[in-house]
Design a protein around this motif. Structure first.
Motif, short mmCIF file in Angstrom:
data_model
loop_
_atom_site.label_atom_id
_atom_site.label_comp_id
_atom_site.label_asym_id
_atom_site.label_seq_id
_atom_site.Cartn_x
_atom_site.Cartn_y
_atom_site.Cartn_z
N ASP A 33 95.24 53.10 45.49
CA ASP A 33 96.40 52.95 44.62
C ASP A 33 96.54 54.01 43.99
O ASP A 33 96.05 54.26 42.93
N ASN A 34 97.70 54.81 44.12
CA ASN A 34 97.89 56.11 43.55
C ASN A 34 99.21 55.85 42.77
O ASN A 34 100.08 56.62 42.40
N ASN A 35 99.43 54.56 42.19
CA ASN A 35 100.84 54.29 41.50
C ASN A 35 100.54 54.90 40.15
O ASN A 35 99.53 54.78 39.58
N ILE A 36 101.53 55.08 39.40
CA ILE A 36 101.44 55.77 38.18
C ILE A 36 100.91 54.88 37.00
O ILE A 36 100.22 55.22 36.11
N GLY A 37 101.11 53.49 37.36
CA GLY A 37 100.67 52.57 36.47
C GLY A 37 99.10 52.22 36.53
O GLY A 37 98.51 51.26 35.79
N ILE A 38 98.32 52.93 37.56
CA ILE A 38 97.01 52.42 37.75
C ILE A 38 96.34 52.83 36.56
O ILE A 38 95.26 52.20 36.31
N PHE A 39 96.66 53.69 35.75
CA PHE A 39 95.79 54.17 34.43
C PHE A 39 96.21 53.52 33.46
O PHE A 39 96.11 53.90 32.08
N SER A 40 97.28 52.47 33.51
CA SER A 40 97.76 51.87 32.21
C SER A 40 96.59 51.17 31.33
O SER A 40 95.68 50.70 31.77
N LYS A 41 96.97 51.22 30.04
CA LYS A 41 95.97 50.61 29.08
C LYS A 41 95.93 49.06 29.48
O LYS A 41 94.77 48.57 29.18
N ASN A 42 96.77 48.37 30.14
CA ASN A 42 96.53 47.17 30.23
C ASN A 42 96.28 46.69 31.61
O ASN A 42 96.49 45.48 31.96
N ASN A 43 96.00 47.70 32.40
CA ASN A 43 95.70 47.45 33.69
C ASN A 43 94.19 47.01 33.85
O ASN A 43 93.40 47.82 34.03
N TYR A 44 93.98 45.78 33.75
CA TYR A 44 92.35 45.39 33.36
C TYR A 44 91.62 45.19 34.95
O TYR A 44 90.52 45.44 35.10
N ASN A 45 92.40 45.44 35.89
CA ASN A 45 91.77 45.60 37.18
C ASN A 45 91.13 46.95 37.42
O ASN A 45 90.09 47.21 37.94
N THR A 46 91.89 47.90 36.79
CA THR A 46 91.34 49.49 36.92
C THR A 46 90.03 49.33 35.85
O THR A 46 88.95 50.04 36.33
N ILE A 47 90.29 48.67 34.72
CA ILE A 47 89.04 48.63 33.95
C ILE A 47 87.74 48.15 34.37
O ILE A 47 86.52 48.52 34.40
N ASP A 48 88.08 46.72 35.20
CA ASP A 48 86.80 46.28 35.80
C ASP A 48 86.32 47.29 37.03
O ASP A 48 85.22 47.27 37.30
N THR A 49 87.29 47.90 37.96
CA THR A 49 87.01 48.48 38.97
C THR A 49 86.03 49.66 38.72
O THR A 49 85.03 50.03 39.14
N MET A 56 88.35 55.08 27.65
CA MET A 56 87.69 55.83 28.43
C MET A 56 88.67 55.94 29.77
O MET A 56 88.41 56.95 30.38
N VAL A 57 89.26 55.07 30.26
CA VAL A 57 90.24 55.33 31.22
C VAL A 57 91.25 55.83 31.03
O VAL A 57 91.63 56.80 32.11
N GLN A 58 91.78 56.19 29.82
CA GLN A 58 92.76 57.06 29.51
C GLN A 58 92.23 58.46 29.51
O GLN A 58 92.97 59.20 29.84
N SER A 59 91.05 58.56 29.19
CA SER A 59 90.28 60.12 29.13
C SER A 59 90.24 60.25 30.70
O SER A 59 90.20 61.67 30.79
N LEU A 60 89.70 59.69 31.29
CA LEU A 60 89.62 59.71 32.87
C LEU A 60 90.69 60.18 33.29
O LEU A 60 90.82 61.24 34.03
N LYS A 61 92.02 59.71 33.07
CA LYS A 61 93.27 60.16 33.45
C LYS A 61 93.53 61.63 33.27
O LYS A 61 93.90 62.39 34.05
N PHE A 62 93.20 61.66 31.67
CA PHE A 62 93.38 63.19 31.16
C PHE A 62 92.58 64.13 32.00
O PHE A 62 93.17 65.21 32.55
N TRP A 63 91.26 63.93 32.40
CA TRP A 63 90.51 64.83 33.07
C TRP A 63 90.93 65.15 34.28
O TRP A 63 90.85 66.27 34.84
N LEU A 64 91.35 64.06 35.12
CA LEU A 64 91.79 64.31 36.44
C LEU A 64 92.90 65.26 36.66
O LEU A 64 93.06 66.07 37.44
N GLU A 65 94.01 65.17 35.73
CA GLU A 65 94.94 65.89 35.45
C GLU A 65 94.56 67.24 35.16
O GLU A 65 95.13 68.25 35.57
N PHE A 66 93.66 67.38 33.99
CA PHE A 66 93.36 68.58 33.45
C PHE A 66 92.71 69.69 34.57
O PHE A 66 92.76 70.90 34.53
#
Length: 297
Positions: A33-49, A56-66
């Protein structure tokens, strides 16, 4: 320093350095899923996955872009094809050349300037330096560029940068904090018991000549010329990967022997001429040939 029109990156990591396994976690997630909302703070599916907290999910998004693994395009994340291939060939980043590739991508990003990378690897000229030297140079940079950050943000960012390249055990802390950054396996920044830091000079035997070839191709593309001063290239290489002239010459000789380049010494020019180009797919394959794995410490 690069121009002010470029995005200057200091914060956004949420005080978390890049962890072992995060890059592949992010890649696997975005392949489903490459939708821009995949790293949303409220996306609990991403947190569980991913099995990490929302911050940390927000940090991961930062590093992938960085590091350049993904770019935002409209409402989607677009995966970088070179990174996809590299991770397919070396999924656990056991080849040091994969790590040098990541390091180079961070430092050569034309869209975003990694401020602390620029300061430590290009501006600090001491053989040995302290955290205070980094803070001083960063403060000077922020004043010169009319940027304002809190003291907490500055301190956290220096911590994150150092932990990206240096292994430290935190025995009494959360196990997640005992995961090292993959870039720390380069052993590129050294720290002694006095809290002194130094940047290690790299031998030609521990890095592929194809990293240098990538740099040559990038400079050639930017300058739209087949000619490149060898002195200029050495200065450029040294500002990204510290090495002495002997080891630089060894890598250049390998490229010349493999007929990718030719050295023109007529009239004292000492120019590098690009003789042969290969596409990015072959370049990545060549980079990872004869895998040299490091030992986990």
């Amino acid at each position: 320093m690069k121009g002010n029109c470029m995005k200057q990156v200091l914060v956004g990591h949420s005080s978390f350095y890049l962890r072992e396994g995060w890059i592949n976690k992010g890649l696997d997630l975005l392949k489903t899923d490459n939708n821009i909302g995949i790293f949303s703070k409220n996306n609990y599916n991403t947190i569980d996955t991913l099995g990490i907290g929302s911050v940390m999910v927000q940090s991961l998004k930062f590093w992938l872009e960085f590091i350049g693994l993904v770019k935002k395009e409209n409402s989607q994340y677009i995966l970088d094809k070179d990174y996809e291939l590299l991770l397919e060939l070396d999924p656990f980043l056991q080849n040091k050349n994969s790590l040098w590739y990541i390091h180079y991508r961070i430092m050569s990003n034309e869209d975003a300037l990694a401020v602390l990378w620029e300061i430590v690897f290009k501006n600090i000229k001491f053989n040995v330096f302290f955290r205070e030297n980094i803070a001083y140079e960063l403060d000077k940079y922020l004043i010169e560029n009319e940027l304002k950050f809190s003291e907490r943000s500055i301190s956290d960012s220096i911590d994150v940068f150092l932990k990206t390249y240096i292994k430290k055990n935190n025995i009494l802390q959360d196990p997640e904090n005992n995961l090292f950054s993959p870039l720390s396996n380069l052993d590129y920044i050294k720290e002694n018991e006095l809290g002194e830091y130094s940047i290690r000079s790299i031998s030609n035997e521990e890095i592929s000549e194809y990293i240098i070839l990538m740099m040559i191709y990038d400079i050639k593309k930017k300058n739209e010329s087949n000619f490149l001063s060898k002195d200029f290239l050495y200065t450029y290489v040294k500002s990204i990967i510290s090495m002495d002239i002997y080891n630089f010459e060894k890598l250049i000789s390998k490229l010349e022997h493999e007929k990718y380049i030719n050295i023109d010494i007529t009239a004292g020019l000492n120019n590098i001429i690009v003789k042969r180009e290969i596409n990015n797919e072959k370049l990545i394959n060549q980079l990872l040939r004869g895998v040299k794995s490091y030992e986990f410490i």
